[in-house]
Design a protein around this motif. Structure first.
Motif, PDB file in Angstrom:
ATOM      1  N   TYR A 273       0.848  -1.218  -0.245  1.00  0.00           N
ATOM      2  CA  TYR A 273       0.185  -0.112  -0.083  1.00  0.00           C
ATOM      3  C   TYR A 273       0.678   1.140  -0.101  1.00  0.00           C
ATOM      4  O   TYR A 273       0.533   2.157  -0.637  1.00  0.00           O
ATOM      5  CB  TYR A 273      -1.092  -0.013   1.227  1.00  0.00           C
ATOM      6  CG  TYR A 273      -1.832   1.238   1.457  1.00  0.00           C
ATOM      7  CD1 TYR A 273      -2.612   1.781   0.481  1.00  0.00           C
ATOM      8  CD2 TYR A 273      -1.444   1.842   2.652  1.00  0.00           C
ATOM      9  CE1 TYR A 273      -3.393   2.874   0.602  1.00  0.00           C
ATOM     10  CE2 TYR A 273      -2.048   3.283   2.637  1.00  0.00           C
ATOM     11  CZ  TYR A 273      -3.006   3.452   1.808  1.00  0.00           C
ATOM     12  OH  TYR A 273      -3.624   4.637   1.979  1.00  0.00           O
ATOM     13  N   TYR A 274       1.956   1.412   0.492  1.00  0.00           N
ATOM     14  CA  TYR A 274       2.929   2.463   0.911  1.00  0.00           C
ATOM     15  C   TYR A 274       3.691   2.718  -0.251  1.00  0.00           C
ATOM     16  O   TYR A 274       4.339   3.897  -0.412  1.00  0.00           O
ATOM     17  CB  TYR A 274       3.392   2.345   2.117  1.00  0.00           C
ATOM     18  CG  TYR A 274       2.527   2.434   3.200  1.00  0.00           C
ATOM     19  CD1 TYR A 274       1.905   3.553   3.685  1.00  0.00           C
ATOM     20  CD2 TYR A 274       2.221   1.334   3.866  1.00  0.00           C
ATOM     21  CE1 TYR A 274       0.921   3.754   4.850  1.00  0.00           C
ATOM     22  CE2 TYR A 274       1.208   1.189   5.012  1.00  0.00           C
ATOM     23  CZ  TYR A 274       0.594   2.456   5.564  1.00  0.00           C
ATOM     24  OH  TYR A 274      -0.423   2.702   6.519  1.00  0.00           O
TER      25      TYR A 274
ATOM     26  N   LYS B   1       3.322   6.238  -2.055  1.00  0.00           N
ATOM     27  CA  LYS B   1       2.354   6.937  -1.320  1.00  0.00           C
ATOM     28  C   LYS B   1       2.990   8.290  -0.781  1.00  0.00           C
ATOM     29  O   LYS B   1       4.203   8.041  -0.207  1.00  0.00           O
ATOM     30  CB  LYS B   1       1.640   6.106  -0.454  1.00  0.00           C
ATOM     31  CG  LYS B   1       0.518   5.248  -0.929  1.00  0.00           C
ATOM     32  CD  LYS B   1      -0.718   5.764  -1.159  1.00  0.00           C
ATOM     33  CE  LYS B   1      -1.940   5.104  -1.924  1.00  0.00           C
ATOM     34  NZ  LYS B   1      -1.278   3.704  -2.488  1.00  0.00           N
TER      35      LYS B   1
ATOM     36  N   GLU C  80      -1.385  11.940   1.188  1.00  0.00           N
ATOM     37  CA  GLU C  80      -2.585  11.032   1.201  1.00  0.00           C
ATOM     38  C   GLU C  80      -2.815  10.478   2.553  1.00  0.00           C
ATOM     39  O   GLU C  80      -3.814  10.331   3.112  1.00  0.00           O
ATOM     40  CB  GLU C  80      -2.640   9.764   0.255  1.00  0.00           C
ATOM     41  CG  GLU C  80      -3.914   9.171  -0.165  1.00  0.00           C
ATOM     42  CD  GLU C  80      -3.640   8.179  -1.371  1.00  0.00           C
ATOM     43  OE1 GLU C  80      -4.368   7.182  -1.161  1.00  0.00           O
ATOM     44  OE2 GLU C  80      -3.136   8.536  -2.465  1.00  0.00           O
ATOM     45  N   ILE C  81      -1.474  10.073   3.344  1.00  0.00           N
ATOM     46  CA  ILE C  81      -1.903   9.550   4.655  1.00  0.00           C
ATOM     47  C   ILE C  81      -0.806  10.593   5.542  1.00  0.00           C
ATOM     48  O   ILE C  81       0.039  10.981   5.276  1.00  0.00           O
ATOM     49  CB  ILE C  81      -1.049   8.331   4.610  1.00  0.00           C
ATOM     50  CG1 ILE C  81      -1.730   7.539   3.588  1.00  0.00           C
ATOM     51  CG2 ILE C  81      -1.275   7.468   6.063  1.00  0.00           C
ATOM     52  CD1 ILE C  81      -1.009   6.686   2.773  1.00  0.00           C
TER      53      ILE C  81
ATOM     54  N   LYS D 132      -6.525  11.488   2.759  1.00  0.00           N
ATOM     55  CA  LYS D 132      -7.538  10.519   2.690  1.00  0.00           C
ATOM     56  C   LYS D 132      -7.491   9.596   4.110  1.00  0.00           C
ATOM     57  O   LYS D 132      -8.786   9.218   4.436  1.00  0.00           O
ATOM     58  CB  LYS D 132      -7.431   9.363   1.714  1.00  0.00           C
ATOM     59  CG  LYS D 132      -7.515  10.100   0.225  1.00  0.00           C
ATOM     60  CD  LYS D 132      -8.906  10.264  -0.241  1.00  0.00           C
ATOM     61  CE  LYS D 132      -8.799  11.098  -1.503  1.00  0.00           C
ATOM     62  NZ  LYS D 132      -8.684  12.340  -1.505  1.00  0.00           N
ATOM     63  N   THR D 133      -6.425   9.676   4.813  1.00  0.00           N
ATOM     64  CA  THR D 133      -6.388   8.914   5.843  1.00  0.00           C
ATOM     65  C   THR D 133      -5.676   9.455   7.116  1.00  0.00           C
ATOM     66  O   THR D 133      -4.321  10.129   6.880  1.00  0.00           O
ATOM     67  CB  THR D 133      -5.529   7.626   5.637  1.00  0.00           C
ATOM     68  OG1 THR D 133      -6.065   6.867   4.636  1.00  0.00           O
ATOM     69  CG2 THR D 133      -5.406   6.516   6.746  1.00  0.00           C
TER      70      THR D 133
ATOM     71  N   THR E  48     -13.968  12.802   2.583  1.00  0.00           N
ATOM     72  CA  THR E  48     -13.425  11.308   2.020  1.00  0.00           C
ATOM     73  C   THR E  48     -12.347  11.116   2.979  1.00  0.00           C
ATOM     74  O   THR E  48     -10.972  10.861   2.815  1.00  0.00           O
ATOM     75  CB  THR E  48     -12.613  11.719   0.616  1.00  0.00           C
ATOM     76  OG1 THR E  48     -11.961  13.109   0.424  1.00  0.00           O
ATOM     77  CG2 THR E  48     -14.013  11.572  -0.455  1.00  0.00           C
TER      78      THR E  48
ATOM     79  N   ALA F   2      -3.272   0.662   5.984  1.00  0.00           N
ATOM     80  CA  ALA F   2      -3.666   0.050   4.698  1.00  0.00           C
ATOM     81  C   ALA F   2      -5.227  -0.324   4.698  1.00  0.00           C
ATOM     82  O   ALA F   2      -5.887  -0.139   3.810  1.00  0.00           O
ATOM     83  CB  ALA F   2      -2.728  -0.888   4.379  1.00  0.00           C
TER      84      ALA F   2
ATOM     85  N   ASN G 260      -7.845   2.696   4.318  1.00  0.00           N
ATOM     86  CA  ASN G 260      -8.017   2.853   2.846  1.00  0.00           C
ATOM     87  C   ASN G 260      -9.116   2.005   2.284  1.00  0.00           C
ATOM     88  O   ASN G 260      -9.843   2.508   1.298  1.00  0.00           O
ATOM     89  CB  ASN G 260      -6.295   2.897   2.378  1.00  0.00           C
ATOM     90  CG  ASN G 260      -6.701   3.042   0.775  1.00  0.00           C
ATOM     91  OD1 ASN G 260      -6.936   4.279   0.346  1.00  0.00           O
ATOM     92  ND2 ASN G 260      -6.251   2.091  -0.170  1.00  0.00           N
ATOM     93  N   GLU G 261      -9.018   0.808   2.550  1.00  0.00           N
ATOM     94  CA  GLU G 261     -10.034  -0.336   1.915  1.00  0.00           C
ATOM     95  C   GLU G 261     -11.216  -0.142   2.413  1.00  0.00           C
ATOM     96  O   GLU G 261     -12.227  -0.250   1.770  1.00  0.00           O
ATOM     97  CB  GLU G 261      -9.476  -1.732   2.461  1.00  0.00           C
ATOM     98  CG  GLU G 261      -8.517  -2.348   1.432  1.00  0.00           C
ATOM     99  CD  GLU G 261      -8.184  -3.736   1.748  1.00  0.00           C
ATOM    100  OE1 GLU G 261      -8.733  -4.195   2.655  1.00  0.00           O
ATOM    101  OE2 GLU G 261      -7.226  -4.142   1.067  1.00  0.00           O
TER     102      GLU G 261
ATOM    103  N   PRO H   4     -13.015   2.521   5.112  1.00  0.00           N
ATOM    104  CA  PRO H   4     -12.894   3.651   5.711  1.00  0.00           C
ATOM    105  C   PRO H   4     -14.141   3.536   7.226  1.00  0.00           C
ATOM    106  O   PRO H   4     -13.704   3.618   8.374  1.00  0.00           O
ATOM    107  CB  PRO H   4     -13.081   4.819   5.193  1.00  0.00           C
ATOM    108  CG  PRO H   4     -12.780   4.485   3.924  1.00  0.00           C
ATOM    109  CD  PRO H   4     -13.123   2.862   3.742  1.00  0.00           C
TER     110      PRO H   4
END
Ligand code: NAD
Length: 366
Positions: free
Chosen positions: A5-6, A9, A81-82, A124-125, A185, A247, A250-251, A253
């Motif tokens: 996932y990372y 990113k 994003e994170i 997003k996270t 989001t 991770a 993200n899948e 939330p």
């Protein structure tokens, strides 16, 4: 690892010049992430950030978390994003000396971060790192669960309980899981880990750094609360939990927002004296003395219930306390023997940990 996932990113870390933030930055770089850190300059000498040469590995901005405009601009410029939020005044005893600074940094700093997240649409996270000390401590033998009341006797613990309440309020008011994809989001979680140990921590008034600093000078380490128990865990344990949670958030939330405990197995909740006597054995020339000191209130019994992370995240610790202590002491021994090789040795520790996790079939290693 972590479903890859990372890789590629953009990850923003507050507190990257500190002990846990430094290890997290280092691990994320190995996972292929583009990392930017925001924190004050390292406040100890030596420190993990400089020892590993992290300024060459990641983007680093020196700034105060209480400076709302600068923090927001830093996030806006990077468009992550994170976000992992670790910047804090993290010491119980210092919080008695500087309560206002502790509350301002740990509560308003968190609010400043969330305000920036409301405005920077790339995010997003968000994972807010609080503490096992966020719970109202009843000095009992049972582990605290994620839905137990927040509390905190000393300013540090209280500030982390408050940071949890603030997180819950922002989640309910602005980042509600039911509104994900409709009104916002952002997936927001908070994580509560126990007493984290590992190489590269030289903070004041922390047990292992205190031991190492005394042994290096051939002095006897003084321990003030030999019978206090804590959930000791190697720094890579909670970090594997945070990375895995990131991770999964993200899948899904909705499923993974909320609070999560990360702690060791019950048999790894040791007393302070047992930890110190183990360190002395590994160091070989280390000595300790007990001088009881209860001038400032500190929790005596502290344990986390980790059932939620075991069940929903399939997260489990990799090392027992003996191994966690051994890895920690060996890191310092390596550092003092050959500081220029410490990056290589840190990578070796990370690889061995990941291999051991893989041999245990832990899901995040797939
Ligand atoms: N180490 C532990 O055992 C432990 C246990 C539970 C929770 N935590 C939490 O984990 C996080 C990291 O802790 P650590 O052990 O790495 O501490 P640390 O002292 O090594 O690092 C703290 C980081 O926060 C930064 N910081 C402090 N005040 C700041 C400010 N005003 N503005 C910007 N940055 C600031 C420092 O520069 C540093 O990068 C903290 O939130 C702490 O409360 C740590």
């Amino acid at each position: 690892m972590f479903k890859n996932y990372y890789q590629g990113k953009k990850v923003f870390i507050t507190g990257h010049t500190g002990f846990k933030g430094g290890w997290l930055s280092f691990w994320l770089k190995q996972l292929g992430a583009e990392v930017k850190g925001y924190a004050l300059a390292p406040c100890t000498e030596p420190n993990f950030f400089n020892a590993l040469g992290l300024e060459k590995e990641i983007q680093s901005e020196i700034g105060n978390i209480r400076d709302e405009a600068k923090l927001k601009k830093s996030i806006e410029d990077f468009k992550p994003e994170i976000i992992f939020h670790l910047a804090a005044q993290p010491l119980v005893r210092r919080s008695y000396l500087e309560p206002k600074l502790t509350f301002e940094t740990n509560i308003m700093g968190t609010i400043n971060l969330f305000e920036a997240v409301r405005q920077v649409k790339s995010v997003k996270t968000v994972i807010n790192i609080t503490s096992d000390k966020c719970y109202e401590n009843k000095e009992w033998v049972y582990g605290y669960r994620e839905n137990d009341p927040m509390g905190g006797y000393d300013p540090y613990s209280s500030s982390k309980g408050c940071a949890e309440l603030v997180t819950a309020s922002y989640r309910n008011s602005f980042f509600h899981p039911d509104d994900y994809g409709k009104k916002h989001t952002v997936a927001l979680a908070s994580v509560r880990a126990g007493n984290v140990i590992g190489g590269g921590d030289w903070s004041e008034d922390r047990l292992i750094p205190d031991c190492i600093k005394a042994f290096i000078k051939n002095e006897t380490v003084i321990i003030r609360s030999p019978n206090a128990t804590r959930p000791w865990e190697l720094v890579l344990e909670p970090l594997s939990g945070y990375l895995w949670l990131g991770a999964l958030l993200n899948e899904d939330p909705k499923k993974y927002s909320g609070g999560w405990n990360f702690g060791p197995a019950d048999k790894d909740i040791w007393t302070v004296e047992r930890v110190v006597s183990n360190i002395c054995k590994i160091w070989k020339t280390g000595k300790y003395e007990i001088v009881l000191n209860t001038d400032l209130h500190e929790a005596k019994l502290l344990k986390l219930d980790v059932s939620k992370a075991h069940f929903y995240l399939k997260w489990h610790p990799v090392y027992h306390a003996e191994k966690a202590i051994e890895e920690t002491v060996k890191w310092y021994q390596n550092y003092y023997e050959a500081p220029s090789n410490i990056k290589k040795y840190t990578l070796e520790q990370l690889k061995n940990y990941s291999l051991q996790a893989k041999s245990l079939n832990l899901i995040w290693t797939e």
